[in-house]
Scaffold this active site. Structure first.
Site, mmCIF file in Angstrom:
data_model
loop_
_atom_site.group_PDB
_atom_site.id
_atom_site.type_symbol
_atom_site.label_atom_id
_atom_site.label_comp_id
_atom_site.label_asym_id
_atom_site.label_seq_id
_atom_site.Cartn_x
_atom_site.Cartn_y
_atom_site.Cartn_z
ATOM 1 N N ASP A 45 11.791 0.775 1.443
ATOM 2 C CA ASP A 45 10.442 0.450 0.956
ATOM 3 C C ASP A 45 10.548 -0.666 -0.085
ATOM 4 O O ASP A 45 11.567 -0.798 -0.764
ATOM 5 C CB ASP A 45 9.848 1.726 0.336
ATOM 6 N N GLU A 46 9.499 -1.482 -0.201
ATOM 7 C CA GLU A 46 9.457 -2.567 -1.205
ATOM 8 C C GLU A 46 10.702 -3.458 -1.103
ATOM 9 O O GLU A 46 11.346 -3.793 -2.094
ATOM 10 C CB GLU A 46 9.344 -1.972 -2.627
ATOM 11 N N GLN A 76 4.133 -10.029 -2.881
ATOM 12 C CA GLN A 76 4.177 -9.179 -4.075
ATOM 13 C C GLN A 76 5.575 -9.130 -4.691
ATOM 14 O O GLN A 76 5.916 -8.187 -5.392
ATOM 15 C CB GLN A 76 3.702 -7.763 -3.732
ATOM 16 N N LYS A 102 1.515 1.091 3.799
ATOM 17 C CA LYS A 102 2.955 1.035 4.096
ATOM 18 C C LYS A 102 3.614 2.415 3.983
ATOM 19 O O LYS A 102 4.480 2.753 4.789
ATOM 20 C CB LYS A 102 3.666 0.021 3.196
ATOM 21 N N THR A 103 3.218 3.218 2.991
ATOM 22 C CA THR A 103 3.815 4.552 2.843
ATOM 23 C C THR A 103 3.475 5.418 4.058
ATOM 24 O O THR A 103 4.314 6.188 4.541
ATOM 25 C CB THR A 103 3.315 5.225 1.551
ATOM 26 N N ARG A 106 -5.381 -5.116 -7.091
ATOM 27 C CA ARG A 106 -5.472 -3.745 -7.613
ATOM 28 C C ARG A 106 -6.914 -3.250 -7.572
ATOM 29 O O ARG A 106 -7.159 -2.041 -7.610
ATOM 30 C CB ARG A 106 -4.995 -3.664 -9.079
#
Length: 656
Positions: free
Chosen positions: A214-215, A245, A27-28, A611
């Site tokens: 973002d997020e 998430q 995503k970044t 993770r």
């Protein structure tokens, strides 16, 4: 290289765009490449682009990536920051429209607790009969983040409602008197500014024509409102997030913002670049049991056949020992570093047995055996919360804003200069009687107001101490206004003889050394800040230090090789070669106090699972101490949602 879906998201220029970015899907990369595309190909002015995220770390990572894509000159014009930092930037320019001066202070939770105690005391409330100050502040924070007024909030009873209706406005009035804001107010006051001053909102709408968030699943109601208002005119809002998430409901984040986002275009990023297909298969199988979500399924080209290890032990001590034994085996067999390994848990209380096992572990280092494995607890006491740093920041806050009474009260006798609690109480009482600030009283004393000195019955020694203190602050104001911040700070530390104060107050030589090194790191942080900013200012350094405490955390050296211990919440956004998820029992996850939020608890375990890059180990204990005595535990209901063929179920005695 961008994959097909990433490229589609990057090339969408106008409109309301929703990018559903699964864990580890890049995503970044998409956000930074889209900004680069807007500037290089769509010829958008960099100054009209605003990127918002939730952590300073994420904002800095975006800046670094953008620098490499378009060069530092163009990248510098793009605003990439957290919501708080962006709102702070606006308030520094527009605070006077809200009745604040531009050099307002920011109060952290400790400051707010002290202020609340004073408000309760002034109103003759018995603190023993009222809720704890932390509880009151948590509720006030919830009200602000949900963007509610007191009438809209569902209080438990009429007594609670009456208490908050009395306290809430008085706390706000006290903050305004001291020209201070708490962290939540930075957001709520920005929203108030936009509501009360349409011309100011219009100004920022015209500046920021392309907004990226973002997020997005982590936005609370007030952040949602700010984003909607800013993007109302251009209608260019690009949001990236993952409903799977969304794990911060307890902080006020609202999953509905992403689930109900009115998008002109929706793009799904489902290719994961982090984990093996087996780990992703387990994560997908788990999360599909949630009903409130977008349909999506992560996949990976990493087709490793490494199964997920699952074991249970008789008790929590044996669980911790078994986890560490497997960690040693994984490190040895697969040539991992300790920092490649993370141990994750639902609650911080689960770390104690793991820490003991790490301290007692024996492992082979080079050709000899050593005891104890190095570890870090992620999210422990941050640098800016240490007493010596809070002292120094309080000095800076007072130098920047004389009305900051919390800062003044913290350091008026630090280092000890003979201004007793009795004197401070007398100053405080006089300030209330005269309806003025303690700083104003100190100024009159410094100017030798004999009537005031006599009324307060100040003895020559105390008078000398007050004058010495005032002289330091007045000189410091001049220096911080006319010299480099780092030079002025260095002068301040030596002027108050802070090193001597540490030596007098701290008995242990090692502790003295650490405290002084921390003070020097504060100086280093100011120097680094000056070098990175085109227009550095004391007030902005203070705000950054209080808002984003990782700014002045010590950088770990590259050879600092430690196992990472952290909660599932803290692990979000991180990745490790090997992850251990411990304490997977009903009443722990899902937590017994969160049974009305089963979907969020499931998302929390999903975050933990995703993770892991290659090695994932799940564990539970058949009994666990829940008060003084052990009680039988049941496996987490979520474990039964993971297909058995993905698991390698083994005895806790055979983990090596």
């Amino acid at each position: 290289m961008l994959n097909k879906n990433q490229l589609e998201a990057v090339n969408l220029v106008n409109g309301r765009i929703l990018v559903l970015a699964g864990a580890g899907s890049g995503k970044t990369k998409v956000i930074t490449h889209r900004i680069a595309h807007l500037i290089k190909n769509a010829k958008v002015d960099p100054k009209s682009i605003l990127g918002l995220t939730f952590t300073n770390k994420a904002a800095n990572e975006m800046k670094e990536r953008l620098n490499s894509l378009i060069g530092s000159k163009a990248a510098k014009d793009v605003v990439l920051s957290t919501f708080h930092s962006f709102c702070l930037m606006i308030l520094r320019k527009e605070a006077e429209h809200l009745g604040y001066s531009k050099n307002f202070s920011i109060y952290d939770n400790k400051d707010m607790q002290r202020l609340l105690s004073q408000v309760l005391k002034d109103d003759h409330h018995d603190e023993k009969k009222t809720p704890a100050s932390s509880t009151i502040l948590e509720k006030i924070s919830e009200i602000k983040n949900k963007n509610l007024n007191l009438e809209e909030y569902a209080f438990d009873d009429i007594e609670s409602k009456n208490l908050y209706q009395e306290i809430y406005p008085k706390l706000a009035a006290s903050l305004k008197t001291y020209n201070a804001m708490d962290l939540d107010s930075i957001l709520t006051l920005t929203d108030d500014l936009f509501n009360k001053s349409p011309q100011i909102l219009k100004k920022y709408q015209e500046i920021y024509k392309y907004i990226l968030i973002d997020e997005y699943q982590d936005t609370n109601n007030i952040q949602y409102q700010i984003a909607e208002k800013l993007s109302q005119k251009s209608n260019n809002l690009f949001v990236v997030g993952d409903d799977d998430q969304s794990i911060y409901g307890f902080r006020g984040s609202c999953i509905k913002h992403i689930l109900e986002f009115k998008a002109d275009h929706t793009v799904k990023l489902e290719q994961n670049y982090r984990s093996t297909s087996i780990i992703l298969h387990a994560a997908n199988a788990l999360i599909k049991n949630n009903k409130s979500r977008y349909e999506k399924s992560l996949f990976s080209q990493n087709l490793s056949d490494e199964k997920i290890v699952l074991f249970h032990t008789p008790n929590e001590e044996e669980e911790a020992k078994a986890v560490i034994e497997r960690a040693i085996a994984l490190k040895t067999k697969n040539n991992l570093k300790w920092s490649d390994i993370a141990i994750l848990y639902r609650s911080n209380s689960l770390s104690r047995n793991v820490e003991m096992a790490l301290l007692n572990a024996v492992w082979k280092k080079d050709d000899s055996y050593v005891r104890s494995i190095p570890y870090d607890i992620y999210g422990g006491l941050d640098f800016a919360s240490r007493s010596e740093i809070k002292d120094l920041l309080a000095y800076l806050r007072l130098i920047s804003n004389s009305k900051d009474q919390e800062a003044l009260l913290r350091i008026i006798n630090v280092p000890r200069r003979g201004i007793s609690d009795k004197t401070i109480e007398a100053l405080n009482n006089y300030s209330k009687k005269d309806q003025t600030t303690i700083w104003n009283i100190l100024q009159k004393i410094y100017q030798n107001d004999e009537n005031l000195i006599n009324e307060l019955n100040l003895q020559p020694k105390v008078l000398h101490s007050i004058n010495s203190f005032m002289e330091v602050i007045e000189k410091a104001k001049f220096k911080f206004s006319n010299e480099k911040l780092s030079q002025a700070f260095e002068w301040l530390i030596h002027s108050i003889n802070y090193k001597k104060a540490i030596e007098e107050d701290v008995k242990s030589e090692k502790a003295r050394q650490i405290k002084w090194e921390n003070a020097m790191d504060c100086l280093n942080a100011i120097t680094a800040y000056e070098e990175s900013e085109s227009e550095p200012s004391l007030r902005d350094f203070i705000a950054n230090s209080l808002l984003f405490k990782d700014n002045i955390n010590k950088k770990r050296s590259s050879n600092d090789d430690r196992i990472q211990l952290m909660t599932f919440h803290s692990s979000k956004g991180l990745e490790f070669e090997a992850c251990f998820l411990i304490g997977l029992e009903d009443h722990i996850i899902p937590h017994e106090k969160m049974l009305t939020s089963i979907e969020e608890e499931r998302r929390l375990l999903y975050v933990g699972i995703t993770r892991a890059k290659k090695y994932l180990t799940l564990s539970m204990s058949r009994s666990r101490r829940r008060t003084a005595s052990p009680k039988a535990s049941n496996p987490s209901r979520f474990l039964f949602e993971i297909p058995k063929e993905l698991l390698k179920i083994i005895s806790w005695k055979d983990l090596c």
